[in-house]
Motif scaffolding. Structure first.
Motif, PDB file in Angstrom:
ATOM      1  N   MET A   1       0.877  -1.169   0.000  1.00 29.11           N
ATOM      2  CA  MET A   1       0.000   0.000   0.000  1.00 29.11           C
ATOM      3  C   MET A   1       0.924   1.232   0.000  1.00 29.11           C
ATOM      4  N   SER A   2       0.604   2.193  -0.823  1.00 23.13           N
ATOM      5  CA  SER A   2       1.475   3.383  -0.881  1.00 23.13           C
ATOM      6  C   SER A   2       1.149   4.320   0.284  1.00 23.13           C
ATOM      7  N   PRO A   3       2.074   5.189   0.652  1.00 23.13           N
ATOM      8  CA  PRO A   3       1.761   6.177   1.705  1.00 23.13           C
ATOM      9  C   PRO A   3       0.521   7.004   1.352  1.00 23.13           C
TER      10      PRO A   3
ATOM     11  N   PRO B   1      -7.447 -18.532   2.043  1.00 23.63           N
ATOM     12  CA  PRO B   1      -7.099 -17.106   1.937  1.00 23.63           C
ATOM     13  C   PRO B   1      -7.058 -16.698   0.469  1.00 23.63           C
ATOM     14  N   PRO B   2      -7.229 -15.394   0.209  1.00 18.23           N
ATOM     15  CA  PRO B   2      -7.237 -14.954  -1.191  1.00 18.23           C
ATOM     16  C   PRO B   2      -5.838 -15.083  -1.810  1.00 18.23           C
ATOM     17  N   ALA B   3      -5.796 -15.570  -3.037  1.00 25.46           N
ATOM     18  CA  ALA B   3      -4.508 -15.637  -3.736  1.00 25.46           C
ATOM     19  C   ALA B   3      -4.106 -14.245  -4.186  1.00 25.46           C
TER      20      ALA B   3
ATOM     21  N   GLU C   1      -7.114  -8.031  -2.276  1.00 25.65           N
ATOM     22  CA  GLU C   1      -8.479  -7.567  -2.514  1.00 25.65           C
ATOM     23  C   GLU C   1      -8.578  -6.065  -2.255  1.00 25.65           C
ATOM     24  N   PRO C   2      -9.583  -5.432  -2.825  1.00 24.29           N
ATOM     25  CA  PRO C   2      -9.776  -3.990  -2.570  1.00 24.29           C
ATOM     26  C   PRO C   2     -10.051  -3.738  -1.081  1.00 24.29           C
ATOM     27  N   PHE C   3      -9.518  -2.652  -0.589  1.00 27.06           N
ATOM     28  CA  PHE C   3      -9.690  -2.317   0.826  1.00 27.06           C
ATOM     29  C   PHE C   3     -11.173  -2.132   1.164  1.00 27.06           C
ATOM     30  N   ALA C   4     -11.921  -1.620   0.215  1.00 24.21           N
ATOM     31  CA  ALA C   4     -13.370  -1.413   0.463  1.00 24.21           C
ATOM     32  C   ALA C   4     -14.059  -2.737   0.789  1.00 24.21           C
ATOM     33  N   ASP C   5     -13.596  -3.817   0.165  1.00 20.37           N
ATOM     34  CA  ASP C   5     -14.202  -5.128   0.446  1.00 20.37           C
ATOM     35  C   ASP C   5     -13.878  -5.574   1.870  1.00 20.37           C
ATOM     36  N   ILE C   6     -12.678  -5.256   2.301  1.00 19.85           N
ATOM     37  CA  ILE C   6     -12.297  -5.635   3.673  1.00 19.85           C
ATOM     38  C   ILE C   6     -13.181  -4.885   4.674  1.00 19.85           C
ATOM     39  N   LEU C   7     -13.359  -3.583   4.433  1.00 20.70           N
ATOM     40  CA  LEU C   7     -14.192  -2.783   5.349  1.00 20.70           C
ATOM     41  C   LEU C   7     -15.653  -3.250   5.325  1.00 20.70           C
ATOM     42  N   ARG C   8     -16.128  -3.636   4.149  1.00 20.86           N
ATOM     43  CA  ARG C   8     -17.508  -4.125   4.051  1.00 20.86           C
ATOM     44  C   ARG C   8     -17.680  -5.383   4.923  1.00 20.86           C
ATOM     45  N   ASP C   9     -16.698  -6.309   4.797  1.00 21.81           N
ATOM     46  CA  ASP C   9     -16.811  -7.548   5.570  1.00 21.81           C
ATOM     47  C   ASP C   9     -16.622  -7.310   7.065  1.00 21.81           C
ATOM     48  N   LEU C  10     -15.869  -6.279   7.381  1.00 27.85           N
ATOM     49  CA  LEU C  10     -15.747  -5.896   8.785  1.00 27.85           C
ATOM     50  C   LEU C  10     -17.136  -5.595   9.351  1.00 27.85           C
TER      51      LEU C  10
END
Ligand SMILES: *Cc1c(COP(=O)(O)O)cnc(C)c1O
Length: 480
Positions: A8-10, A53-55, A58-67
């Motif tokens: 992930m970039s700064p 686990p995903p090979a 994934e997009p960060f938005a998907d992680i937040l959605r699953d959160l």
């Protein structure tokens, strides 16, 4: 387009980091809308997670959605103002931010040289707290002792027991092992971590001798003296006493001065576990609970309980740092360095069980500087007032009764209809999601615990809790 790295970039971190901070702030704004105790069944959360686990990332938005969708239903909301279970674990915003900075720096502070600020801020903040709480001189780093941050009170008590063990064996136990003659003492109301420490330290659970308690569930010094004398006569070596300021079950206050006098006379290490109630010593009017602490060899309390600091942070103080360091120090070649050899610095790896350590002092520093001692005192006093108010309502109610003194912010009480009724009452209350309470047993009697110390608990929450308790009890009575 060719991808050169997966990081992930700064720039992305800046953007997504703001989203996450917003997510946390939103969470606190709507926290009262969740059921306090998670209502999921065993396996519910895992069943919604993919088997592998995903090979590909994934997009960060998907992680937040699953959160939101998968994780949040399985959260018990410790930070809800309606959380009255166990003991609190505060997570104030300043502590979260301090912890975030600690994560951001990613420092591992095992040696002074691996980040001087990590060690020196820790020493300094622990001295600050010792002074603010009126702890005895010997616990200051400028004296013979000093403080260190441990992950938990359990670890602190284990370190204390190990040091006591080695002191009692002239530091030969680490070399030759134990001789099976060491004994330790606590009351039956000491935290289970003391018994666990006996297992881990190699003393054995059966060598923890239980001291009788008085009507308030506090340890009896005369019984301690009697047990020590009998054990010596039997050829055993009394090595360690664990006293508690604010027991987990009922907030009983062991009489530190009288116990300390016995320990001094008998040359036995006195450890004082004040995991939750220690924070009260920030207020001069509650320092009576710590009377006699100058007779103790070690002391710990958890800012991660009642001092608005997110888990984990336990402050552990010793009167004689040499005893602790002689017990836990080991110096392999790859850790040798000039600063250590000069003897001018503290290497906190010698004050704990693991080698590595997080920069936990940052969050304490943020908390103390944000609230100031006055801010902390204000909230602690508020919690005690609320608990005293609650105790008053219990006492005045014809169907409820108090089960132990309520010296600070824990109220032990029950409905007069007996164990089975109180168990049903507790289940019904927690299933409602409106509040969360837990229980204990006192003299074998099922007892409800109202623990008031969540940062955002206000009078309205305590009033609502009492209404809910009395209303639910009335319903159960009517159901017969
Ligand atoms: C909560 C508690 C502990 C355990 O605390 P951890 O930090 O989770 O190990 C130990 N002693 C007392 C008196 C406690 O209330």
């Amino acid at each position: 387009m060719e991808q050169r790295t997966y990081h992930m970039s700064p720039e992305e971190f800046r953007r997504l980091g703001r989203q996450v901070v917003d997510w946390i702030a939103d969470y606190y704004e709507r926290i009262e809308s969740y059921p306090v105790l998670s209502q999921v069944r065993p396996g519910d959360i895992r069943s919604r997670l993919p088997a592998d686990p995903p090979a590909q990332g994934e997009p960060f938005a998907d992680i937040l959605r699953d959160l939101d969708e998968i994780i949040m239903p399985g959260i018990t909301h410790w930070q809800s103002p309606n959380f009255f279970a166990f003991f609190p674990t505060g997570a104030s915003f300043p502590s979260i931010l301090g912890d975030l900075v600690s994560s951001g720096l990613g420092v591992q502070g095992m040696l002074w040289a691996t980040s001087p600020a990590c060690t020196e801020l820790e020493t300094h903040v622990l001295d600050w707290l010792a002074k603010a709480m009126g702890l005895p001189e010997q616990f200051l780093s400028t004296s013979t002792g000093g403080g260190v941050i441990q992950d938990s009170a359990s670890s602190a008590s284990l370190c204390a027991l190990l040091a006591a063990r080695e002191r009692a064996l002239d530091y030969r136990g680490n070399l030759h092992g134990l001789d099976g003659r060491l004994v330790a003492y606590a009351s039956a109301h000491a935290h289970s971590s003391i018994e666990k420490a006996m297992m881990i330290a190699g003393l054995g659970r059966e060598n923890l001798h239980l001291v009788a308690v008085d009507d308030s569930y506090a340890m009896r010094p005369d019984d301690l003296a009697r047990l020590i004398k009998a054990d010596r006569a039997a050829g055993l070596t009394p090595a360690f006493v664990a006293a508690t300021i604010g027991t987990t079950s009922s907030n009983a206050m062991d009489p530190i001065r009288a116990l300390g006098e016995v320990c001094r006379r008998e040359d036995v290490w006195l450890h004082v576990d004040a995991a939750m109630s220690g924070t009260a010593a920030l207020c001069p009017e509650f320092r009576w609970t710590h009377d006699g602490l100058e007779l103790a060899d070690s002391y710990c309390f958890n800012p991660h309980k009642w001092m608005f600091t997110n888990f984990d942070a336990d402050c552990f103080y010793v009167a004689d740092r040499a005893a602790l360091i002689n017990t836990l120090s080991i110096l392999p070649e790859y850790l040798k360095n000039q600063a250590t050899e000069s003897g001018a610095v503290i290497d906190y790896r010698d004050w704990q069980i693991p080698l590595g350590r997080r920069f936990r002092a940052l969050k304490l520093w943020f908390v103390i500087r944000h609230y100031g001692i006055e801010g902390l005192q204000y909230h602690i006093r508020r919690h005690v007032e609320l608990a005293q108010q609650f105790a008053g309502w219990v006492k005045a109610h014809e169907r409820f009764e108090l089960m132990a003194p309520a010296p600070l912010n824990l109220v032990c009480f029950r409905h007069k209809a007996g164990d089975e009724f109180n168990e049903r009452l507790l289940t019904r209350l927690n299933e409602s999601g409106e509040l969360y309470l837990t229980h204990t047993k006192l003299d074998g009697i099922f007892t409800l615990r109202m623990s008031i110390g969540q940062m955002y608990t206000e009078e309205r929450h305590v009033v609502a809790a009492w209404e809910k308790i009395t209303r639910t009890a009335a319903e159960l009575e009517n159901e017969g």
